[in-house]
Enzyme design. Structure first.
Site, PDB file in Angstrom:
ATOM      1  N   GLU A  27       0.856  -1.194   0.000  1.00  0.00           N
ATOM      2  CA  GLU A  27       0.000   0.000   0.000  1.00  0.00           C
ATOM      3  C   GLU A  27       0.888   1.238   0.000  1.00  0.00           C
ATOM      4  O   GLU A  27       1.984   1.229   0.576  1.00  0.00           O
ATOM      5  CB  GLU A  27      -0.905  -0.002   1.249  1.00  0.00           C
ATOM      6  CG  GLU A  27      -1.765   1.262   1.348  1.00  0.00           C
ATOM      7  CD  GLU A  27      -2.874   1.173   2.391  1.00  0.00           C
ATOM      8  OE1 GLU A  27      -2.949   0.156   3.101  1.00  0.00           O
ATOM      9  OE2 GLU A  27      -3.658   2.139   2.480  1.00  0.00           O
ATOM     10  N   ASN A  72      -6.722   1.693   2.753  1.00  0.00           N
ATOM     11  CA  ASN A  72      -7.441   2.952   2.907  1.00  0.00           C
ATOM     12  C   ASN A  72      -6.993   3.985   1.861  1.00  0.00           C
ATOM     13  O   ASN A  72      -7.767   4.846   1.449  1.00  0.00           O
ATOM     14  CB  ASN A  72      -7.216   3.513   4.316  1.00  0.00           C
ATOM     15  CG  ASN A  72      -7.767   2.587   5.392  1.00  0.00           C
ATOM     16  OD1 ASN A  72      -8.603   1.731   5.122  1.00  0.00           O
ATOM     17  ND2 ASN A  72      -7.308   2.755   6.633  1.00  0.00           N
ATOM     18  N   ASN A 172     -12.212  -0.769  -0.940  1.00  0.00           N
ATOM     19  CA  ASN A 172     -11.552  -1.284   0.261  1.00  0.00           C
ATOM     20  C   ASN A 172     -12.336  -0.890   1.499  1.00  0.00           C
ATOM     21  O   ASN A 172     -12.689   0.284   1.661  1.00  0.00           O
ATOM     22  CB  ASN A 172     -10.138  -0.691   0.371  1.00  0.00           C
ATOM     23  CG  ASN A 172      -9.446  -1.099   1.664  1.00  0.00           C
ATOM     24  OD1 ASN A 172      -9.084  -2.257   1.841  1.00  0.00           O
ATOM     25  ND2 ASN A 172      -9.292  -0.153   2.592  1.00  0.00           N
ATOM     26  N   GLU A 173     -12.615  -1.861   2.356  1.00  0.00           N
ATOM     27  CA  GLU A 173     -13.229  -1.624   3.673  1.00  0.00           C
ATOM     28  C   GLU A 173     -14.304  -0.538   3.646  1.00  0.00           C
ATOM     29  O   GLU A 173     -14.270   0.400   4.448  1.00  0.00           O
ATOM     30  CB  GLU A 173     -12.145  -1.274   4.708  1.00  0.00           C
ATOM     31  CG  GLU A 173     -11.213  -2.422   4.981  1.00  0.00           C
ATOM     32  CD  GLU A 173     -10.287  -2.240   6.180  1.00  0.00           C
ATOM     33  OE1 GLU A 173     -10.198  -1.117   6.737  1.00  0.00           O
ATOM     34  OE2 GLU A 173      -9.639  -3.233   6.566  1.00  0.00           O
ATOM     35  N   TYR A 244      -7.000  -8.342  12.044  1.00  0.00           N
ATOM     36  CA  TYR A 244      -5.713  -8.070  12.685  1.00  0.00           C
ATOM     37  C   TYR A 244      -5.827  -8.440  14.152  1.00  0.00           C
ATOM     38  O   TYR A 244      -6.877  -8.248  14.765  1.00  0.00           O
ATOM     39  CB  TYR A 244      -5.355  -6.591  12.557  1.00  0.00           C
ATOM     40  CG  TYR A 244      -5.116  -6.141  11.124  1.00  0.00           C
ATOM     41  CD1 TYR A 244      -3.891  -6.381  10.516  1.00  0.00           C
ATOM     42  CD2 TYR A 244      -6.105  -5.483  10.400  1.00  0.00           C
ATOM     43  CE1 TYR A 244      -3.656  -5.962   9.202  1.00  0.00           C
ATOM     44  CE2 TYR A 244      -5.879  -5.075   9.085  1.00  0.00           C
ATOM     45  CZ  TYR A 244      -4.647  -5.317   8.498  1.00  0.00           C
ATOM     46  OH  TYR A 244      -4.413  -4.911   7.206  1.00  0.00           O
ATOM     47  N   GLU A 292      -6.632  -9.025   3.914  1.00  0.00           N
ATOM     48  CA  GLU A 292      -5.785  -8.348   4.911  1.00  0.00           C
ATOM     49  C   GLU A 292      -5.802  -9.205   6.157  1.00  0.00           C
ATOM     50  O   GLU A 292      -6.873  -9.433   6.734  1.00  0.00           O
ATOM     51  CB  GLU A 292      -6.292  -6.943   5.223  1.00  0.00           C
ATOM     52  CG  GLU A 292      -6.037  -5.959   4.100  1.00  0.00           C
ATOM     53  CD  GLU A 292      -6.328  -4.513   4.490  1.00  0.00           C
ATOM     54  OE1 GLU A 292      -6.145  -4.150   5.680  1.00  0.00           O
ATOM     55  OE2 GLU A 292      -6.752  -3.760   3.600  1.00  0.00           O
ATOM     56  N   GLN A 350       1.319  -6.117   5.786  1.00  0.00           N
ATOM     57  CA  GLN A 350       1.687  -5.807   4.427  1.00  0.00           C
ATOM     58  C   GLN A 350       3.062  -6.412   4.160  1.00  0.00           C
ATOM     59  O   GLN A 350       3.487  -7.242   4.957  1.00  0.00           O
ATOM     60  CB  GLN A 350       1.682  -4.303   4.257  1.00  0.00           C
ATOM     61  CG  GLN A 350       0.279  -3.735   4.511  1.00  0.00           C
ATOM     62  CD  GLN A 350       0.068  -2.308   4.052  1.00  0.00           C
ATOM     63  OE1 GLN A 350       0.941  -1.677   3.494  1.00  0.00           O
ATOM     64  NE2 GLN A 350      -1.133  -1.794   4.299  1.00  0.00           N
TER      65      GLN A 350
HETATM   66  O1  AHR Z   1      -3.148  -2.565   6.368  1.00  0.00           O
HETATM   67  C1  AHR Z   1      -3.358  -1.334   7.007  1.00  0.00           C
HETATM   68  C2  AHR Z   1      -4.769  -0.813   6.833  1.00  0.00           C
HETATM   69  O2  AHR Z   1      -5.640  -1.655   7.521  1.00  0.00           O
HETATM   70  C3  AHR Z   1      -5.335  -0.784   5.441  1.00  0.00           C
HETATM   71  O3  AHR Z   1      -5.007   0.367   4.749  1.00  0.00           O
HETATM   72  C4  AHR Z   1      -6.803  -0.832   5.680  1.00  0.00           C
HETATM   73  O4  AHR Z   1      -7.507  -1.428   4.617  1.00  0.00           O
HETATM   74  C5  AHR Z   1      -6.949  -1.573   6.986  1.00  0.00           C
HETATM   75  O5  AHR Z   1      -7.775  -0.922   7.869  1.00  0.00           O
END
Ligand code: AHR
Length: 496
Positions: A27, A72, A172-173, A244, A292, A350
């Site tokens: 990203e 994002n 995305n999201e 996450y 992700e 990432q």
């Molecule tokens: O990977 C970091 C961020 O986490 C990404 O930009 C977003 O899609 C997610 O919230």
């Protein structure tokens, strides 16, 4: 001593190992692109300004797809800013990460980097501030051979051959209120459907990913997937999941069991997708792109002071992983593999510097984080079919997930060999693992490695890059087959 056992039988197939399980993510965020993959002044820079040291580590990591350019970031991105002569590219505010984007790297450079990294590009389109037209233009620019203004522009910019990008994320999201252009499920579902329909007019063979929830803890989780899929079911191939994990309040036991949440997440999304399919009387099946996933100490970053400046490529989200992170990470990998019947693509978020397996110093060294190793080993040795292994293991009590088995494991099997990936979550002692491999007909353990350390919080650094690395496991018995898994460890056991 804890005791566990499992059975490896090649007849118990779950699904083929999917190479796309080993995807990752680049990203425009912090130092992932600039001083990560790209640093023209670096001593190892190649003719395109890419760091050769990072390319080498990337190849060793064994990645398949690379998702780009966000995240994002994509929800405010104008892809046209990143093409053509570099000295004419605009500098823009990046609202997602409160940074200045120089646009030195854009889609053409990214695809060139992917080719050098032996990776498949996976592109996201901006459905935050933009929509159908920008997505179609980007697709035409990338994939149409030539003879139109946009495709000829790509050729003029140096890419004679089409980029041939197969996998596309529709935004995305979009469920997240932090997202630029955040939408309700119905608003997003309609836009994603019409974008997908139009993109398929250019190329019906694309593989399209609709945004699912950005976490299973979102208030809209479940309802979001259902509404989005009601709008898009016949037009997309995947629904995304993002997750996450971090150790909170010193609760290591719960943290090491975080794959329990990932398992729940996957099962819930599969159930939701199949429910929508049933209601639509569709025979089509929607798969999951877990695009992700990682360990991320998000709460530390959220507590940081809000930025008032707009720096270029500042150090952001640079988590330094320890052994326990790598073991929890290994559990997540095992979970993705175990669900290969429905999770057919995934992206570790990432790749470099930003919550990443590879770290760099600007102008200096690059090294492997602890999490590099489970990923590289799984990518290298997972082959053929994923097998169901029915582990029997003692369990332990966790605050977050109740009773959780000490052992988490999965096996893969091909004509070349069989590999078992196993995590011992126990913090208080080794786990003696008995392996019933009679169905493999005389195979022996040819290699057993373990990733462990007396200090579960030990990390790799630029000065000590191999503090945490897989080492041969000395505690192996052959008849019966038994391996001693150290406390808090990630293990790879190869049979041939
Ligand atoms: O990977 C970091 C961020 O986490 C990404 O930009 C977003 O899609 C997610 O919230």
């Amino acid at each position: 001593m804890h005791q566990a056992k499992l059975t490896i039988d090649p007849a118990f197939k779950v699904a083929p190992v999917r190479r796309r399980t080993f995807g990752t993510f680049v990203e425009h965020l912090g130092r992932c692109v600039y001083t990560g993959i790209y640093e023209p002044d670096h001593p190892t820079a190649d003719e395109d300004g890419f760091r050769r040291d990072v390319l080498e580590l990337t190849r060793e990591l064994g990645i398949s797809t690379v998702r780009y350019p966000g995240g994002n970031f994509v929800s405010g991105y104008r892809w046209e800013d990143g093409i053509g002569p570099k000295d004419q590219r605009p500098r823009r505010l990046d609202l997602a990460w409160h940074s200045t984007e120089t646009n030195e790297i854009g889609v053409d450079e990214f695809v060139r980097w992917c080719r050098k990294a032996d990776a498949e590009p996976m592109m996201a389109v901006n459905l935050g501030t933009r929509g159908i037209e920008a997505a179609l233009d980007l697709l035409e620019y990338c994939n149409h051979p030539s003879g139109t203004t946009l495709s000829d522009l790509r050729v003029a910019n140096g890419a004679k051959e089409p980029h041939a990008i197969r996998m596309w994320c529709l935004g995305n999201e979009m469920d997240g209120p932090w997202q630029t252009g955040h939408k309700t499920a119905r608003e997003y579902g309609r836009l994603a459907a019409e974008t997908a329909r139009a993109m398929r007019m250019i190329d019906p063979g694309l593989e399209l990913v609709a945004c699912g929830s950005s976490g299973s803890g979102m208030a809209t989780f479940g309802a979001w997937e259902a509404e989005v899929l009601e709008e898009t079911y016949d037009l997309v191939d995947y629904i995304s999941c993002h997750a996450y994990y971090e150790e909170k309040d010193g609760d290591l036991g719960s943290f090491l069991a975080c794959s329990t949440n990932m398992e729940y997440f996957i099962r819930s999304v599969v159930a939701t997708a199949d429910h929508v399919g049933a209601r639509l009387k569709s025979r089509k099946r929607i798969d999951i792109s877990f695009d992700e996933w990682n360990i991320w100490y998000l709460s530390h970053h959220q507590n940081a002071e809000p930025r008032t400046d707009w720096p270029v490529a500042p150090p952001l989200l640079e988590d330094h992983y320890h052994l326990a992170d790598a073991v929890a990470f290994g559990g997540l990998l095992i979970t993705l593999l175990r669900n290969s019947d429905r999770v057919t693509a995934a992206s570790l978020a990432q790749l470099v510097n930003v919550i990443a397996p590879i770290m760099t110093e600007p102008g200096g060294r690059a090294w492997k984080q602890t999490t590099f190793h489970p990923f590289a080993q799984a990518s290298r040795y997972a082959a053929g079919d994923v097998l169901r292994i029915e582990p029997v293991s003692p369990s332990y009590e966790t605050a977050d997930y109740g009773d959780v088995p000490l052992l988490d494991a999965v096996a893969t099997h091909s004509a070349e060999g069989t590999t078992l990936f196993a995590v011992n979550r126990s913090t208080d002692g080794p786990l003696s693992l008995e392996i019933d491999a009679r169905a493999l007909g005389g195979k022996r353990i040819v290699e057993a490695t373990t990733l462990t350390d007396a200090d579960v919080y030990a990390r790799n650094t630029a000065d000590d890059p191999d503090r945490i690395a897989p080492r041969p496991n000395p505690d192996v018995e052959h008849d019966p087959m038994r391996v001693l898994l150290p406390p808090v460890s990630w293990n790879v056991i190869r049979l041939a």
